[in-house]
Design a protein around this motif. Structure first.
Motif, mmCIF file in Angstrom:
data_model
loop_
_atom_site.group_PDB
_atom_site.id
_atom_site.type_symbol
_atom_site.label_atom_id
_atom_site.label_comp_id
_atom_site.label_asym_id
_atom_site.label_seq_id
_atom_site.Cartn_x
_atom_site.Cartn_y
_atom_site.Cartn_z
ATOM 1 N N THR A 95 -2.095 -4.064 9.563
ATOM 2 C CA THR A 95 -3.281 -5.038 8.822
ATOM 3 C C THR A 95 -2.238 -5.879 7.885
ATOM 4 N N ASP B 45 -1.879 -9.331 9.229
ATOM 5 C CA ASP B 45 -3.099 -10.058 9.933
ATOM 6 C C ASP B 45 -3.756 -10.813 8.914
ATOM 7 N N SER C 107 -7.299 -10.136 7.970
ATOM 8 C CA SER C 107 -7.551 -8.820 7.390
ATOM 9 C C SER C 107 -7.832 -8.870 5.832
ATOM 10 N N LYS C 108 -8.281 -8.155 5.601
ATOM 11 C CA LYS C 108 -8.658 -8.127 3.861
ATOM 12 C C LYS C 108 -7.335 -7.278 3.279
ATOM 13 N N TYR C 109 -6.751 -6.876 4.247
ATOM 14 C CA TYR C 109 -5.457 -6.181 3.890
ATOM 15 C C TYR C 109 -4.162 -6.779 3.914
#
Length: 163
Positions: A80, A83, A86-88
């Motif tokens: 993640t 990505d 993604s919030k991560y």
DNA sequence: GCCAACGTTGGC
DNA sequence: GCCAACGTTGGC
């Protein structure tokens, strides 16, 4: 190589986000999204396949330990972080030098009875437990005796391996 | 390497 | 929603 003593852990999750029932359904899940260096270091350096893990529900009512999981992989780069959706996502992380690592967690058991934080705080058997003293770590070590006491209070059938 | 500012966690 | 605790960042 010296035989490693099994270690014990606690991981937190908000049940709205990912609950013990989700893990029961999925069977196994990459424990992604951990963005704290000490938590990462524990996963990367200290966890080993087979270690048992308490599954804790946070930011809900009531909070407490609801189940047992098991470490199911060695540490690897958390996908993640690469990505962008993604919030991560972490823009400072590169494929060569991934900043964040994770392990897979595997479902073992949902406790017949939840062990609430209130009970843990009230029970002197848990004196010195990280959850009580430095409670904010999302991945933390648990002493063997504390782990065993949670299993007892929760009515668990999981067996802790002998040393 | 210090430390103030800022952000996040998470119980209540 | 509040706020205490604590982690991270970045200027110096």
């Amino acid at each position: 190589m010296a035989k490693r003593v099994p270690q014990f852990w606690l991981i937190k999750s908000e049940p709205n986000d990912y609950s013990i029932d989700d893990l029961a359904r999925d069977g196994r899940e990459p424990w992604d999204g951990v963005r704290n260096y000490s938590a990462r270091n524990l996963m990367r350096d200290k966890m080993a396949v087979g270690d048992l893990v308490l599954f804790y529900h946070s930011s809900t009512k009531p909070v407490g330990v609801v189940g047992i999981a098991r470490v199911a992989s060695e540490a690897y780069a958390d996908p993640t972080q690469f990505d962008t959706r993604s919030k991560y996502f972490d823009p400072k992380s590169t494929a060569d030098k991934p900043r964040w690592q994770l392990v897979d967690m595997e479902f073992v058991e949902k406790l017949p009875r939840m062990v609430e934080l209130d009970e843990i705080k009230a029970d002197p058997a848990f004196d010195g437990m990280v959850l009580v003293t430095r409670g904010r770590l999302s991945v933390q070590p648990v002493e063997r005796s504390h782990f065993a006491q949670i299993l007892r209070l929760g009515g668990s059938k999981t067996k802790v391996r002998a040393r």
